[in-house]
Design an enzyme around this catalytic site. Structure first.
Site, PDB file in Angstrom:
ATOM      1  N   GLU A 173      26.007  86.584  44.396  1.00 27.99           N
ATOM      2  CA  GLU A 173      26.199  87.555  43.329  1.00 27.99           C
ATOM      3  C   GLU A 173      25.669  88.904  43.796  1.00 27.99           C
ATOM      4  O   GLU A 173      24.560  89.003  44.334  1.00 27.99           O
ATOM      5  CB  GLU A 173      25.467  87.108  42.068  1.00 27.99           C
ATOM      6  CG  GLU A 173      25.233  88.175  41.006  1.00 27.99           C
ATOM      7  CD  GLU A 173      26.524  88.849  40.546  1.00 27.99           C
ATOM      8  OE1 GLU A 173      26.491  90.078  40.314  1.00 27.99           O
ATOM      9  OE2 GLU A 173      27.566  88.155  40.439  1.00 27.99           O
ATOM     10  N   TRP A 207      37.822  95.686  28.052  1.00 31.30           N
ATOM     11  CA  TRP A 207      37.093  94.897  29.056  1.00 31.30           C
ATOM     12  C   TRP A 207      37.599  93.457  29.130  1.00 31.30           C
ATOM     13  O   TRP A 207      36.848  92.534  29.441  1.00 31.30           O
ATOM     14  CB  TRP A 207      35.582  94.935  28.787  1.00 31.30           C
ATOM     15  CG  TRP A 207      35.076  96.331  28.607  1.00 31.30           C
ATOM     16  CD1 TRP A 207      34.939  97.283  29.571  1.00 31.30           C
ATOM     17  CD2 TRP A 207      34.644  96.948  27.386  1.00 31.30           C
ATOM     18  NE1 TRP A 207      34.452  98.452  29.033  1.00 31.30           N
ATOM     19  CE2 TRP A 207      34.262  98.276  27.698  1.00 31.30           C
ATOM     20  CE3 TRP A 207      34.538  96.500  26.066  1.00 31.30           C
ATOM     21  CZ2 TRP A 207      33.789  99.164  26.724  1.00 31.30           C
ATOM     22  CZ3 TRP A 207      34.074  97.387  25.105  1.00 31.30           C
ATOM     23  CH2 TRP A 207      33.702  98.699  25.444  1.00 31.30           C
ATOM     24  N   HIS A 208      38.901  93.265  28.850  1.00 30.93           N
ATOM     25  CA  HIS A 208      39.525  91.941  28.919  1.00 30.93           C
ATOM     26  C   HIS A 208      40.538  91.886  30.062  1.00 30.93           C
ATOM     27  O   HIS A 208      41.605  91.278  29.937  1.00 30.93           O
ATOM     28  CB  HIS A 208      40.226  91.597  27.603  1.00 30.93           C
ATOM     29  CG  HIS A 208      39.291  91.456  26.437  1.00 30.93           C
ATOM     30  ND1 HIS A 208      39.726  91.368  25.130  1.00 30.93           N
ATOM     31  CD2 HIS A 208      37.928  91.382  26.383  1.00 30.93           C
ATOM     32  CE1 HIS A 208      38.673  91.252  24.326  1.00 30.93           C
ATOM     33  NE2 HIS A 208      37.581  91.258  25.065  1.00 30.93           N
ATOM     34  N   THR A 237      37.982  87.316  26.061  1.00 34.55           N
ATOM     35  CA  THR A 237      38.292  86.470  27.219  1.00 34.55           C
ATOM     36  C   THR A 237      37.152  85.591  27.708  1.00 34.55           C
ATOM     37  O   THR A 237      37.384  84.689  28.519  1.00 34.55           O
ATOM     38  CB  THR A 237      38.765  87.350  28.393  1.00 34.55           C
ATOM     39  OG1 THR A 237      37.830  88.409  28.607  1.00 34.55           O
ATOM     40  CG2 THR A 237      40.131  87.934  28.109  1.00 34.55           C
ATOM     41  N   ASN A 238      35.913  85.786  27.248  1.00 35.48           N
ATOM     42  CA  ASN A 238      34.809  85.080  27.898  1.00 35.48           C
ATOM     43  C   ASN A 238      34.866  83.568  27.718  1.00 35.48           C
ATOM     44  O   ASN A 238      34.699  82.816  28.684  1.00 35.48           O
ATOM     45  CB  ASN A 238      33.459  85.611  27.434  1.00 35.48           C
ATOM     46  CG  ASN A 238      32.322  85.088  28.280  1.00 35.48           C
ATOM     47  OD1 ASN A 238      31.451  84.375  27.809  1.00 35.48           O
ATOM     48  ND2 ASN A 238      32.337  85.415  29.570  1.00 35.48           N
TER      49      ASN A 238
END
Length: 571
Positions: free
Chosen positions: A43, A507-508, A553-554
């Protein structure tokens, strides 16, 4: 360039996961459950281990995270839409750079979408991804604290809850009543009741604290597994390719270049970064790659195409004192409206709105309600284009919002409907107190938590508590371009210009490495998540979505990772 670390015997992991976002955390947990299988998760951002989760991430109120560069990729931006004058809009596009990715910085919405979304995926060639196929993985990931029955899980790592009466503050009842004036019924469970209605939003949160994918999936017991390695602050430089096979990865870690060999590589870096990683490895449109001097390993022209996001607008409303939320009350979003545009080219449940009692963490935000409006199932699509082979160079992201006329028509209908609902006795009956909201550079700077900003925001907020005529004159001049929202809504040309000039992606980002049939030239992944034509490269994040679901979307991303991980664990 950093010095290359000496590696007498190259490190080897059975699986290397690139990206510690929502999907990467799922993958790390599920694949390392086999003690004989070694897993490395890399990450680029910082870790959020148990007992050391930053307060800003754990907070139920998320908007303070959208400032600075600590938890997001600095300087990343995206083109939005063509304005009425032909120019192209552009704005910052905040994407998580922290363990947990988007789930560590988003608004914590836990929305699955509708069965028709996933049945469409299967129709588009993603065999085995229909509603009946994905439902077990939605159930597996969740621990629903309010709703039970066959559609819900009780044992998953992600707690899901809602704020329900009688624990509602006055704004919650007021916003719910305002949305219910649409004629749609109140419903409890947006993840199990699939018709239009007014819902208390579901969110991944427990004891008034965020539960990100990193918190839920990378708990202390998982981190203690000897076969799992977590490398935060580690940036991928390239996939090392051997023909159609990924031999491993090259990363920058602790100021040195390190190479790691891999049995397989799973890319979970999100819909903007994942296609960039593949293209730099020679996987993508061969003509475009050759033009950048990148050797072509696998010709897949769909890489970077089909970029989709929900076209979105935000609005603020001056709140009377009786509706303002105390600063000690952290969760501020209380009502959601799923509704249908009714316009030509639209479909059922193609619009969504949310109501929050706070537009900022400070005294100015406390005086303002914040409303999001977006178009579900947009028909417009854009692209992610590589502009350089340099791994430090961002790609060019063009959301191409509103390119399809039906998306614009639906947003027009949505603005008119939302405006008519907000101007009411339960919230504020004065139309002049509704105005466009914008995440401008000034607003982002003001969102930085500091004593100076607290004092400035309180002073600005006090300027709103003046007689309505003065307040509305200022709002009209500085927030609406000299035209009130009522005037915008009543004029077709003004409304179109406003939407085109203000729309952004919520933010999708999704779809840029979509699942599909192996013989579909625009598909990038087969139904197992493997890159078509590769031997051992998989993708398991929002880029895999063939189409956007009727949802944030999460939670769908967590489902995708759960499903692909289950297949890999059996392989």
């Amino acid at each position: 360039m950093p010095a290359r670390a000496p590696i007498p015997d190259m490190l080897f992991f059975d699986t290397v996961i690139v990206g510690g976002g929502s999907a990467g955390c799922v993958m790390a947990n599920r694949l390392s459950a086999d003690p004989a299988h070694s897993v490395l998760l890399i990450e680029a951002g910082e870790d959020t281990p148990p007992g050391a989760v930053p307060d800003a991430i754990a907070d139920s109120y998320p908007m303070g995270l959208f400032h600075g560069d600590r938890f997001v990729w600095p300087g990343l931006s995206a083109f939005t839409a063509r304005r009425s004058d032909g120019s192209q809009g552009s704005r910052a596009y905040e994407q998580g750079r922290v363990m947990g990715g988007g789930s560590s910085i988003n608004v914590q919405s836990a929305n699955r979408g509708l069965p028709r979304d996933y049945d469409e995926w299967a129709t588009l060639g993603a065999t085995g991804w229909g509603w009946d196929d994905v439902l077990p993985f939605f159930i597996k990931l969740e621990r629903d604290l309010d709703c039970g029955g066959p559609l819900h899980g009780k044992d998953g790592p992600i707690p899901i809850r809602r704020i329900l009466p009688p624990g509602w503050p006055p704004f919650a009842e007021a916003a719910t009543n305002a949305f219910a004036a649409s004629g749609l019924p109140r419903r409890l469970d947006q993840n199990g009741e699939f018709e239009d209605g007014v819902f208390p939003p579901a969110f991944n949160n427990e004891h008034d604290r965020r539960v990100s994918a990193a918190i839920g999936y990378l708990d202390a017991a998982t981190r203690a597994r000897p076969n799992l390695a977590l490398w935060p602050h580690t940036r991928l430089l390239r996939l090392r390719m051997d023909g159609a096979r990924a031999a491993g990865v090259e990363v920058e870690r602790d100021g040195a270049l390190t190479e790691v060999a891999a049995g397989r590589v799973v890319v979970t870096a999100g819909a903007l970064q994942t296609p960039s990683i593949l293209m730099r490895a020679g996987i993508g449109d061969g003509v475009a790659l050759a033009a950048l001097g990148i050797p072509v390993a696998i010709h897949r022209p769909g890489v970077g195409r089909n970029l989709r996001d929900h076209p979105t607008l935000t609005f603020c409303q001056y709140l009377p004192e009786r509706l303002r939320l105390p600063m000690t009350y952290r969760r501020a979003s209380f009502a959601a409206l799923r509704f249908s545009s009714g316009v030509e080219g639209g479909e059922a449940s193609d619009l969504y709105a949310t109501a929050s009692a706070r537009a900022g963490w400070h005294g100015l935000g406390r005086r303002l309600g914040l409303y999001f409006l977006w178009c579900n199932r947009p028909k417009s699509s854009g692209s992610v284009r590589l502009v350089s082979g340099d791994p430090r160079a961002y790609p060019e992201a063009d959301l191409n919002l509103l390119d399809d006329p039906s998306d614009l028509a639906r947003m027009k209908a949505g603005v008119r409907t939302l405006f008519s609902l907000l101007v009411c006795e339960t919230l504020n009956p004065d139309a002049g107190d509704v105005f466009p909201a914008a995440f401008s550079p000034f607003v982002k700077r003001l969102s930085r938590v500091s004593r100076t900003n607290a004092l400035l925001a309180e002073a600005l907020g006090a300027l709103l508590d003046v007689p309505a005529a003065l307040r509305q004159m200022a709002l009209k001049r500085f927030m609406s371009g000299g035209v009130s929202m009522a005037e915008i809504v009543s004029d077709e040309a003004r409304l179109e210009a406003f939407i085109r000039g203000s729309v952004f992606g919520v933010w999708h980002a999704s779809g840029t490495c979509r699942l599909g049939a192996p013989d579909d030239p625009q598909a990038v992944l087969d139904p197992t998540g493997k890159v078509i034509g590769s031997e051992n490269i998989y993708v398991a994040d929002a880029s895999a979505m063939p189409r956007l679901p009727t949802a944030n979307t999460n939670i769908p991303v967590l489902m995708i990772a759960e499903k692909i991980a289950a297949g890999l664990a059996r392989a």
